[in-house]
Design a protein around this motif. Structure first.
Motif, short mmCIF file in Angstrom:
data_model
loop_
_atom_site.label_atom_id
_atom_site.label_comp_id
_atom_site.label_asym_id
_atom_site.label_seq_id
_atom_site.Cartn_x
_atom_site.Cartn_y
_atom_site.Cartn_z
N GLN A 168 -3.49 -6.82 7.09
CA GLN A 168 -2.76 -6.53 8.05
C GLN A 168 -2.64 -6.27 9.64
OE1 GLN A 168 -0.15 -6.51 4.59
NE2 GLN A 168 0.79 -6.12 7.07
N GLU A 216 11.11 -18.15 12.56
CA GLU A 216 10.87 -16.63 13.15
C GLU A 216 10.03 -15.83 14.46
OE1 GLU A 216 11.94 -13.85 12.24
OE2 GLU A 216 10.75 -12.10 13.34
N ARG A 219 11.97 -17.28 17.15
CA ARG A 219 12.99 -16.47 17.00
C ARG A 219 12.54 -15.65 17.76
NH1 ARG A 219 15.21 -11.36 15.05
NH2 ARG A 219 13.11 -10.83 14.18
N THR B 39 5.57 -3.15 -6.12
CA THR B 39 5.13 -4.00 -4.65
C THR B 39 4.50 -5.40 -4.62
OG1 THR B 39 4.58 -1.26 -3.96
CG2 THR B 39 3.35 -2.88 -2.96
N GLY B 42 7.35 -7.32 -3.68
CA GLY B 42 8.15 -7.20 -3.21
C GLY B 42 7.41 -7.58 -2.45
N PRO C 352 -0.55 0.08 6.90
CA PRO C 352 -0.21 -0.75 7.93
C PRO C 352 1.39 -1.31 8.10
CG PRO C 352 -2.58 -1.17 6.73
CD PRO C 352 -2.34 -0.04 6.95
N TYR C 353 1.24 -1.72 6.55
CA TYR C 353 2.28 -2.44 6.10
C TYR C 353 3.43 -1.81 6.44
CZ TYR C 353 0.00 -0.63 1.84
OH TYR C 353 -0.83 -0.18 1.23
N VAL C 358 3.91 0.76 15.30
CA VAL C 358 4.29 -0.47 15.66
C VAL C 358 5.80 -0.48 16.39
CG1 VAL C 358 3.82 -3.06 14.92
CG2 VAL C 358 1.99 -1.24 14.22
N TYR C 359 6.41 0.35 14.82
CA TYR C 359 7.87 -0.15 15.10
C TYR C 359 7.91 1.09 15.33
CZ TYR C 359 7.20 -4.53 12.47
OH TYR C 359 7.06 -5.23 12.24
N VAL C 467 8.11 -0.30 -1.57
CA VAL C 467 8.66 -0.86 -0.57
C VAL C 467 7.68 -1.42 -0.69
CG1 VAL C 467 9.11 -1.52 2.19
CG2 VAL C 467 10.79 0.53 0.26
N ALA C 468 7.64 -2.61 -0.04
CA ALA C 468 6.30 -3.24 0.16
C ALA C 468 5.85 -3.50 2.16
CB ALA C 468 6.36 -5.17 -0.17
N GLU C 469 6.83 -3.92 2.02
CA GLU C 469 6.47 -3.94 4.09
C GLU C 469 7.60 -3.74 4.41
OE1 GLU C 469 4.09 -8.47 2.95
OE2 GLU C 469 6.29 -7.93 3.41
N THR C 471 9.38 -4.51 8.37
CA THR C 471 9.26 -5.59 9.30
C THR C 471 10.17 -5.97 10.53
OG1 THR C 471 9.60 -7.61 7.85
CG2 THR C 471 7.48 -6.80 8.18
N ASP C 472 10.14 -6.30 11.09
CA ASP C 472 11.27 -6.74 12.25
C ASP C 472 12.26 -8.12 11.97
OD1 ASP C 472 9.99 -7.09 15.40
OD2 ASP C 472 9.58 -8.20 13.39
N TRP C 473 11.38 -8.65 10.76
CA TRP C 473 11.86 -9.90 10.29
C TRP C 473 13.41 -10.18 9.99
CZ3 TRP C 473 9.78 -11.67 4.93
CH2 TRP C 473 10.84 -13.38 5.14
N ALA C 474 14.13 -10.76 10.35
CA ALA C 474 15.33 -10.81 10.16
C ALA C 474 15.24 -12.15 9.59
CB ALA C 474 16.40 -11.24 11.26
N LEU C 475 16.39 -12.56 8.84
CA LEU C 475 16.34 -13.64 8.28
C LEU C 475 17.97 -14.28 8.56
CD1 LEU C 475 15.18 -14.27 4.72
CD2 LEU C 475 14.83 -15.70 6.49
N ARG C 486 11.68 -4.86 2.18
CA ARG C 486 11.58 -5.80 1.44
C ARG C 486 11.06 -5.08 0.10
NH1 ARG C 486 8.57 -10.85 -1.00
NH2 ARG C 486 10.60 -12.73 -0.88
N VAL C 487 12.10 -4.99 -0.58
CA VAL C 487 11.25 -4.32 -2.24
C VAL C 487 11.86 -4.89 -3.08
CG1 VAL C 487 14.01 -3.24 -2.30
CG2 VAL C 487 11.75 -2.50 -2.75
#
Lengths: 297, 193, 665
Positions: A168, A216, A219, B39, B42, C352-353, C358-359, C467-469, C471-475, C486-487
């Motif tokens: 990670q 991404e 972005r 998970t 996910g 960590p995920y 981090v955020y 919840v798997a992750e 993130t700040d990844w925006a689609l 993302r779940v």
């Protein structure tokens, strides 16, 4: 001088030739010796494992045995898929007695030594640990003229074996890029799978996975993506025209060894920039044909 | 006539021995520990394309519904990225489970015929048997011809790009000890599956 | 088969135990066979030896037949050894002249072949007859119990146990490591399922502790050594100084206002780092004792020696502040100890995920408790890390660091409930859209399921999926600038992307990182998870394997406040039982050293798991403390010279038993 057995893998001789060229240059400049494994065979990648697991282990074990026959104790495999398959073979054949038995029997038929401890390593980890970012930085001779990079690690180099980097939020390729003078972006998709061979078999799905990565990276402000696996590089490189709602992208997809090789002063023509499909214009700006060599202050 | 489908699972469809055998395979030991947290699905980048998400495949295994698991498109969409295994709180090596299912699906002929991935795997396999090393060009060409020749038209663009940049190698290398390799691959082994 | 005082006269009783023994073993045949053995005066079989008439028969026989040894062949000694020993004693004999044979669990319950089982019973009883002739008369040792109690840990468990004991008239030393008592509960806002204000129910108890004449409260204190045995523990407590004399301080807090630091600059531990404090501070307004602390790591006077010391000025004639004060060491003798040291939460960085650290807008549950608390760093306003924006959407992730092979395998028991509670409080404070992500909704307690229903009806999204992750990844544009979860929504059967402003990680409970050192200090044990180990998970949850030391609260395993208080009461009761009895009797199955034979090789000393063997330098011999000895026999087996022997398991007794078994009729 550090010496390693070298397993190029089928890709590096075809679509991944820029990787081999730049890797050999970087290792040469940094004083690491690579001895190609005599008569190596294909590692089998994911395809072999899907059909016949025993044969898949035997296939990889042959390479490890050949390396042992050469007197090596460490194998460097630049392609992440080859790295994983070889590493997994070494792990499973030593942990599961049934697999070990089959592998040793098969090896005996080809008059090869039985499977024994052999360290399988990826060049990112070799450069980070055996050379170190300090040494790389000290040996750079060209100032970085390019834009921000997105380091893309892919998946098989990082999982399920964690010696190469953190699974990670890995940082080693980023640190090597910093040592070369480049800046990298912080982004969440460093380790999200590119789909592997899905771009060839189920095109829409495969291309979509790569589109997500490029979108991404862009972005977040990256102007190029740096990879460490030939299939990732190909996937990101070859389909950009179909992405972005038809508007396409033109982002250069580089190998980390190309960036390092450039910074370490290798001959431009030996780094394989001519093999890139996308981002040609940007590459000409960042890696000009006639450049000044600036000594590192 | 309105088309209405009926879905009911009967216990006689379940194959409990299959679940038990699967659990014995290397890497698949912890399959019964699954707490169905989701998970894996996910984090899987391909789960949104699968007919059964990875979590549901594990439940199918626990319940013994062999046919659904082996004929799903899930196992072929799996790209072996190991995200699921890396995240799983029960430490289940899902990727190894997927490989085991792939092998069984091919052996029993249950893979969905419209998905060309087993064809690619087969070409790869034959390629290695022939030469010891693979030429990407020849593998992909044979694969396209054998699964869907129209694919070649779609791939033409990439093919031209590769040619233009010097990455298209028509060379087909053969290793020296191909005989040895062939004998190794056919070495007698106990029946595992 | 004669003992020193003349011939043995043995009474043997074969119990049928209803049909438990009698249906497999021919008890009559056994008793008839045993009657033929030398030394046996009485040999009977009987339906239920443990019954009143059974025991009375035994007692009568002793008198009538002048018996001096008893053998009872029946069930497991775990059940009735004490019963038959008591009957033997009532009959006038030393209770250790009784030998019990198990022909139920060891014979009738595990065999089906009746003839073989009967013969086995004969062999076993014959062995016991041989053994009992060698048995010696023993007495139970008596250990007096000091009535003072040490309670380690000043959270709700320690506080409740202290008040219970103090109210019963017992003298209590309450030792707490932090500057104030209250523990984790003092940090909470409201408690589930009633939404009681935590401080409102805790602070009266804290004040009661302060005021109680029977409780000696030592804060900023740690136990540094403990030695002794049940009823007689010698404890050394180091009281670290706060550089303010507690007896002189009036709690006016003028010193804090006067500190040269006009702005608070140090990260506030009580507020989980969300707020700031000065080097001189009170952890929270209702802290007990109401005495500030000077932190020597950040106070300028300690770092440079050149501070104006406006705090001293403000204190004025009280002279409570004294930079020269030193740590004090107290030595006390207590009879019992209650360990109530509590828990720590899982470090969210281990996952960590989930992006903690981090955020910025990923928070832990404890951080959120402080945010929603009216006496917290933001006066109850729920702000994102920028200190001014209210979140419009919040994701609460259950099971962070619980039910996870990669961090902690166990379920932390309280997180589902506190996650629902936080969902309610966050919704109340901000009106945001709240999503709870769970694997299983665990709401077992009284009023807990009803609380879940309340939350469901408040419109909180309860999504079953880990919840798997984060993130700040925006689609798409609605995800820009947010944290995307993302779940797999396993109930709907679909993978979802849910953008939120704020993520709350419901971290699990685990043992304190120094649990292993603490357990060695108190000579208790830990389970594999690292929590202190109870003597029996069902029947003795507050006792440890060390007599006189009890456990209470989360240091024994994760639990909520009602269970913690119940356990604290239980521990107090156990301590009180010992104190009120005044003494304990020890089973005399202890090892002892035959000094003439001891060569001083010290093999035994490190082997003892109970630290019961000491080496006497003056005599150059080993010495067993019979109070600490638990009779495990390890030292006896290891002793190369055979000078270590064990009461009730002497060599001659064991050899007699072996010979008795092997000789065929």
């Amino acid at each position: 001088m550090s010496e390693y057995a070298y397993f190029p893998g089928c890709s590096l001789r075809a679509t991944g030739m820029a990787y081999e060229k730049s890797l050999l240059e970087v290792f040469r400049i940094l004083g690491l010796k690579l001895n190609e494994i005599e008569d190596w065979n294909c590692c089998g990648a994911t395809s072999y494992m899907s059909i016949d697991e025993d044969a898949a282990f035997v296939l990889s074990a042959r390479n490890l045995a050949l390396a042992a026959k050469q007197g090596a104790s460490e194998v460097v495999a630049p392609c992440s898929a080859c790295y994983l398959v070889l590493r997994k073979t070494e792990d499973y054949a030593t942990r599961y007695p049934t697999i070990r038995k089959r592998v040793d029997e098969a090896l005996q038929i080809a008059e090869l030594p039985p499977i024994d401890w052999m360290k399988v390593r990826h060049p990112v980890e070799v450069l980070f640990n055996d050379v170190g970012v300090g040494m790389v930085k000290a040996k750079t001779v060209r100032k970085w003229q390019g834009g921000k990079l997105a380091c893309y690690y892919g998946c098989q180099m990082l999982r399920p074996y964690y010696e190469t980097d953190r699974p990670q939020d890995p940082i080693r390729m980023d640190e090597l890029m910093h040592a070369a003078g480049a800046t990298t972006i912080q982004w969440a998709l460093k380790t999200k799978c590119c789909g592997g061979s899905l771009t060839g078999t189920i095109r829409e799905v495969g291309v979509r996975l790569n589109e997500i990565l490029i979108a991404e990276a862009v972005r977040k402000g990256a102007e190029a993506i740096v990879t460490c696996c030939p299939l990732c590089q190909f996937n990101l490189d070859a389909y950009q025209r179909e992405m972005n709602g038809g508007r396409g992208y033109d982002i250069p997809i580089l190998y980390f060894t190309q960036v390092l090789g450039w910074a370490l002063g290798a001959d431009r023509d030996k780094l394989g920039f001519q093999h890139s499909i996308a981002g040609g214009k940007v590459l000409k700006q960042w890696f000009p044909a006639r450049e000044e060599v600036m000594a590192n202050a | 006539m309105i088309q209405i489908s009926r879905t009911m699972k009967y216990q006689q469809e379940a194959v409990p021995e299959w679940s038990e055998q699967l659990r014995e395979l290397p890497g698949c030991e912890r399959v019964f520990s699954c707490i169905q947290c989701g998970t894996c699905s996910g984090t899987c980048p391909l789960s949104i394309y699968m007919d059964y998400t990875p979590r549901r495949i594990i439940q199918l295994i626990r319940e013994g519904f062999k046919t659904e698991a082996l004929s799903s498109n899930t196992i072929w969409l799996c790209a072996s990225c190991y995200s699921c295994a890396a995240h799983c709180p029960q430490d289940i090596h899902l990727t190894d489970v997927m490989y085991a299912l792939k092998q069984q699906a091919i052996k029993e002929g249950l893979y969905p015929k419209h998905l060309p991935i087993p064809v690619l795997a087969r070409e790869f396999y034959e390629g290695v048997k022939r030469n010891g090393r693979n030429s990407e060009f020849w593998v992909v060409l044979r694969f396209a011809l054998k699964s869907n020749p129209l694919l070649l038209l779609k791939m033409a663009g990439s093919g031209l790009d590769l040619m233009r940049t010097g990455r298209l190698s028509l060379k087909s290398e053969r290793i020296k000890d191909i005989e040895g390799l062939r004998r190794e691959l056919e070495a007698p082994r106990e029946v595992a599956r | 088969m004669h003992d020193q005082n003349g011939s043995v006269r043995i009474g043997v009783y074969i119990c049928h135990c209803g049909s438990n023994i009698g249906s497999v073993v021919d008890c009559k045949a056994v008793s008839e066979y045993i009657a033929t053995l030398p030394g046996v005066v009485v040999s009977r079989d009987y339906k239920y030896m443990c019954s009143e008439p059974g025991q009375e028969m035994l007692e009568k026989d002793i008198a009538e037949h002048n018996l001096n040894r008893i053998v009872v062949a029946s069930c497991s000694p775990h059940l009735h050894e004490h019963t038959f020993r008591a009957a033997t004693a009532k009959g006038g004999l030393n209770q250790y002249f009784m030998a019990m044979v198990n022909i139920r669990e060891h014979d009738s319950w595990v065999h089906t072949d009746k003839r073989a089982a009967t013969r086995k019973a004969q062999d076993l009883v014959r062995a016991a007859v041989a053994r009992v002739a060698k048995q010696k008369p023993l007495d139970k040792a008596r250990v007096d119990i000091d009535p003072k109690v040490l309670i380690v840990g000043g959270g709700i468990a320690g506080i409740h146990a202290a008040l219970t004991l103090a109210n019963a008239g017992k003298k209590v030393y309450l030792v707490e490591r932090a500057p104030t008592i209250g523990g984790h509960m003092a940090k909470f806002d409201k408690t589930f399922p009633t939404l009681d204000c935590a401080a409102c129910i805790l602070t009266p108890k804290m004040s009661a502790v302060r005021a109680h004449p029977n409780i000696t409260l030592w804060t900023m204190a740690e136990v540094t050594s403990l030695s002794g045995y049940v009823g007689n523990y010698d404890v050394q407590v180091t009281r670290h100084t706060r550089y303010i004399d507690e007896d002189l301080c009036a709690g006016c807090l003028e010193c804090i206002a006067a500190c040269v630091y006009k702005q608070a600059k140090v990260d506030d531990e009580f507020n989980e780092g969300l707020g700031k404090r000065k080097p001189i501070y009170l952890p929270f307004p209702q802290a007990i004792p109401q005495v500030p602390v000077i932190d020597r790591e950040t106070c300028i006077e300690f770092k440079s020696g050149k501070c104006k010391k406006t705090c001293l000025e403000a204190c004025g004639e009280r002279h409570a502040i004294n930079f020269k004060l030193e740590d004090k060491v107290e030595n006390v003798r207590v009879g019992t100890v209650i360990v109530a040291t509590g828990f720590q939460t899982v470090d969210a960085k281990r996952l960590p995920y989930y992006g903690y650290g981090v955020y910025p807008n990923v928070f832990t549950s404890l951080e959120v408790e402080r945010l929603v608390n009216a006496s917290g760093p933001t006066a109850g306003e729920v702000y994102l890390r920028d200190g001014k924006t209210h979140p419009k959407s919040v994701g609460i992730i259950h099971c962070v660091g619980s039910r996870d092979e990669k961090t902690n395998k166990w379920c932390s028991r309280v997180c589902c409930m506190y996650s629902l509670k936080l969902a309610h409080l966050l919704k109340e404070h901000t009106g945001a859209e709240i999503f709870n992500f769970y694997i299983d909704m665990r709401t077992p307690g009284k009023g807990f399921e009803e609380f879940y229903q309340r939350l469901l009806n408040e419109g909180v999204h309860c999504i079953r999926g880990r919840v798997a992750e984060v993130t700040d990844w925006a689609l798409n544009p609605s995800e820009e600038g947010k944290l995307v979860l993302r779940v797999e929504d396993t109930l709907l059967g679909v993978v979802r992307r849910i953008p939120v402003d704020m993520v709350v990680l419901s971290v699990g409970l685990e043992p304190h990182k120094d649990a292993q050192e603490v357990r060695r200090l108190f000579n208790i044990t830990c389970s594999t998870e690292g929590f202190f180990l109870e003597r029996h998970p069902k029947l003795a949850p507050v006792n440890t394997f060390t007599d006189g030391i009890f456990l209470a609260g989360c240091c024994q395993g994760p639990k909520d406040i009602p269970d913690t208080v119940a356990q604290a009461g239980a521990a107090a009761a156990e301590a009180m039982a010992l104190i009120d009895a005044g003494y304990v009797e020890q089973e005399p199955n202890t090892a002892y050293v035959i000094e003439e034979d001891c060569s001083g090789c010290k093999t035994c000393v490190p082997l003892c798991p109970y630290s019961a063997i000491a080496f006497r330098e003056d005599k150059r011999k080993a010495e067993v403390n019979p109070v600490l000895c638990k009779g495990c026999g390890t030292c006896v087996a290891a002793c190369p010279s055979g000078s270590l022997q064990q009461h009730l398991f002497e060599d001659d007794e064991i050899f007699a038993e072996i010979e008795g078994v092997l000789v065929h009729a």
